[in-house]
Design a protein around this motif. Structure first.
Motif, PDB file in Angstrom:
ATOM      1  N   GLY A 117      10.768  -0.056   0.471  1.00 41.64           N
ATOM      2  CA  GLY A 117      10.631   0.164   1.904  1.00 41.64           C
ATOM      3  C   GLY A 117       9.233   0.629   2.283  1.00 41.64           C
ATOM      4  O   GLY A 117       8.650   0.149   3.264  1.00 41.64           O
ATOM      5  N   ILE A 118       8.668   1.544   1.507  1.00 35.34           N
ATOM      6  CA  ILE A 118       7.310   2.028   1.773  1.00 35.34           C
ATOM      7  C   ILE A 118       6.301   0.904   1.565  1.00 35.34           C
ATOM      8  O   ILE A 118       5.359   0.751   2.350  1.00 35.34           O
ATOM      9  CB  ILE A 118       6.962   3.244   0.877  1.00 35.34           C
ATOM     10  N   GLU A 119       6.497   0.087   0.538  1.00 40.08           N
ATOM     11  CA  GLU A 119       5.601  -1.053   0.310  1.00 40.08           C
ATOM     12  C   GLU A 119       5.643  -2.037   1.478  1.00 40.08           C
ATOM     13  O   GLU A 119       4.609  -2.555   1.910  1.00 40.08           O
ATOM     14  CB  GLU A 119       5.966  -1.769  -0.990  1.00 40.08           C
ATOM     15  N   LYS A 120       6.835  -2.265   2.020  1.00 38.71           N
ATOM     16  CA  LYS A 120       6.961  -3.168   3.164  1.00 38.71           C
ATOM     17  C   LYS A 120       6.296  -2.575   4.399  1.00 38.71           C
ATOM     18  O   LYS A 120       5.643  -3.301   5.173  1.00 38.71           O
ATOM     19  CB  LYS A 120       8.435  -3.477   3.440  1.00 38.71           C
ATOM     20  N   MET A 121       6.439  -1.265   4.606  1.00 41.87           N
ATOM     21  CA  MET A 121       5.754  -0.610   5.718  1.00 41.87           C
ATOM     22  C   MET A 121       4.243  -0.754   5.567  1.00 41.87           C
ATOM     23  O   MET A 121       3.533  -1.042   6.524  1.00 41.87           O
ATOM     24  CB  MET A 121       6.136   0.867   5.804  1.00 41.87           C
ATOM     25  N   ARG A 122       3.763  -0.574   4.337  1.00 40.72           N
ATOM     26  CA  ARG A 122       2.328  -0.711   4.097  1.00 40.72           C
ATOM     27  C   ARG A 122       1.851  -2.123   4.419  1.00 40.72           C
ATOM     28  O   ARG A 122       0.789  -2.318   4.998  1.00 40.72           O
ATOM     29  CB  ARG A 122       1.987  -0.355   2.649  1.00 40.72           C
ATOM     30  N   THR A 123       2.643  -3.120   4.035  1.00 41.29           N
ATOM     31  CA  THR A 123       2.297  -4.517   4.329  1.00 41.29           C
ATOM     32  C   THR A 123       2.213  -4.755   5.831  1.00 41.29           C
ATOM     33  O   THR A 123       1.298  -5.428   6.313  1.00 41.29           O
ATOM     34  CB  THR A 123       3.322  -5.474   3.689  1.00 41.29           C
ATOM     35  N   ASP A 136      -0.539   4.657   0.855  1.00 38.39           N
ATOM     36  CA  ASP A 136      -0.997   4.662  -0.539  1.00 38.39           C
ATOM     37  C   ASP A 136      -0.652   5.980  -1.225  1.00 38.39           C
ATOM     38  O   ASP A 136      -0.258   5.988  -2.387  1.00 38.39           O
ATOM     39  CB  ASP A 136      -2.506   4.410  -0.609  1.00 38.39           C
ATOM     40  N   ARG A 137      -0.773   7.091  -0.497  1.00 38.98           N
ATOM     41  CA  ARG A 137      -0.407   8.391  -1.072  1.00 38.98           C
ATOM     42  C   ARG A 137       1.096   8.473  -1.338  1.00 38.98           C
ATOM     43  O   ARG A 137       1.529   9.049  -2.335  1.00 38.98           O
ATOM     44  CB  ARG A 137      -0.861   9.530  -0.152  1.00 38.98           C
ATOM     45  N   MET A 138       1.890   7.904  -0.435  1.00 36.95           N
ATOM     46  CA  MET A 138       3.347   7.904  -0.632  1.00 36.95           C
ATOM     47  C   MET A 138       3.704   7.107  -1.881  1.00 36.95           C
ATOM     48  O   MET A 138       4.534   7.534  -2.691  1.00 36.95           O
ATOM     49  CB  MET A 138       4.071   7.311   0.583  1.00 36.95           C
ATOM     50  N   LEU A 162      -5.854   4.881  13.726  1.00 36.32           N
ATOM     51  CA  LEU A 162      -4.530   5.191  13.201  1.00 36.32           C
ATOM     52  C   LEU A 162      -4.154   4.237  12.076  1.00 36.32           C
ATOM     53  O   LEU A 162      -3.574   4.653  11.069  1.00 36.32           O
ATOM     54  CB  LEU A 162      -3.492   5.148  14.325  1.00 36.32           C
ATOM     55  N   ARG A 163      -4.498   2.985  12.214  1.00 39.97           N
ATOM     56  CA  ARG A 163      -4.161   1.995  11.185  1.00 39.97           C
ATOM     57  C   ARG A 163      -4.722   2.411   9.826  1.00 39.97           C
ATOM     58  O   ARG A 163      -4.021   2.392   8.821  1.00 39.97           O
ATOM     59  CB  ARG A 163      -4.700   0.616  11.578  1.00 39.97           C
ATOM     60  N   SER A 164      -5.976   2.808   9.777  1.00 39.51           N
ATOM     61  CA  SER A 164      -6.565   3.189   8.488  1.00 39.51           C
ATOM     62  C   SER A 164      -5.953   4.480   7.958  1.00 39.51           C
ATOM     63  O   SER A 164      -5.762   4.637   6.752  1.00 39.51           O
ATOM     64  CB  SER A 164      -8.088   3.306   8.587  1.00 39.51           C
ATOM     65  N   LYS A 165      -5.594   5.403   8.854  1.00 38.42           N
ATOM     66  CA  LYS A 165      -4.931   6.638   8.427  1.00 38.42           C
ATOM     67  C   LYS A 165      -3.568   6.322   7.820  1.00 38.42           C
ATOM     68  O   LYS A 165      -3.178   6.896   6.798  1.00 38.42           O
ATOM     69  CB  LYS A 165      -4.754   7.595   9.602  1.00 38.42           C
ATOM     70  N   LEU A 166      -2.840   5.410   8.450  1.00 36.89           N
ATOM     71  CA  LEU A 166      -1.510   5.052   7.949  1.00 36.89           C
ATOM     72  C   LEU A 166      -1.592   4.314   6.613  1.00 36.89           C
ATOM     73  O   LEU A 166      -0.755   4.527   5.731  1.00 36.89           O
ATOM     74  CB  LEU A 166      -0.748   4.225   8.984  1.00 36.89           C
ATOM     75  N   LEU A 167      -2.587   3.452   6.459  1.00 37.58           N
ATOM     76  CA  LEU A 167      -2.760   2.768   5.171  1.00 37.58           C
ATOM     77  C   LEU A 167      -3.027   3.781   4.065  1.00 37.58           C
ATOM     78  O   LEU A 167      -2.438   3.705   2.977  1.00 37.58           O
ATOM     79  CB  LEU A 167      -3.907   1.752   5.237  1.00 37.58           C
ATOM     80  N   SER A 168      -3.887   4.724   4.344  1.00 35.10           N
ATOM     81  CA  SER A 168      -4.191   5.768   3.366  1.00 35.10           C
ATOM     82  C   SER A 168      -2.951   6.595   3.045  1.00 35.10           C
ATOM     83  O   SER A 168      -2.665   6.893   1.883  1.00 35.10           O
ATOM     84  CB  SER A 168      -5.307   6.663   3.912  1.00 35.10           C
TER      85      SER A 168
END
Length: 119
Positions: free
Chosen positions: A93-99, A32-34, A23-29
């Protein structure tokens, strides 16, 4: 075709329709799309009307916009938050979620993955 699945398993192959990724790699991907999508936008009005396709809500409420991590048509429990209804705030916010995702481990996502399998 049960017999085919049985034969594949007998040969050490596990039948599956999609590659399994943590799931972690799916969420990172997905994050990035967002961010790539947000990079195309010029103003917050372009955030409207996107349904559940993106991590931001399709409209603002009282000057704020809801953000929530999504993957596979499901939201990630505990990831919802609100930010100001500006393109900069949504992107931040999306950048912080990605971090947060990037700084986590696959093991930390195990509970969420288990919940998703049960749904």
């Amino acid at each position: 075709m049960k017999w085919l699945k049985d034969q594949m398993r007998a040969q050490g192959l596990e039948p599956q329709n999609a590659a399994r990724a943590p799931l972690r790699s799916k969420l990172l991907s997905r994050a990035d799309r967002m961010l790539a999508e947000l990079a195309k936008y010029k103003g917050e009005d372009e955030l409207d009307g996107n349904g559940v396709k993106y991590w931001w809500s399709e409209k603002s409420v009282n000057g704020q916009r809801r953000l929530v991590m999504r993957e596979g048509g499901k939201t990630v429990e505990g990831s919802a938050t609100y930010v100001d209804n500006t393109l900069a705030a949504v992107k931040d916010g999306i950048e912080k979620m990605r971090t947060i995702i990037e700084n986590s481990t696959d093991d930390q996502w195990a509970e969420e993955e288990e919940l998703r399998r049960k749904k």
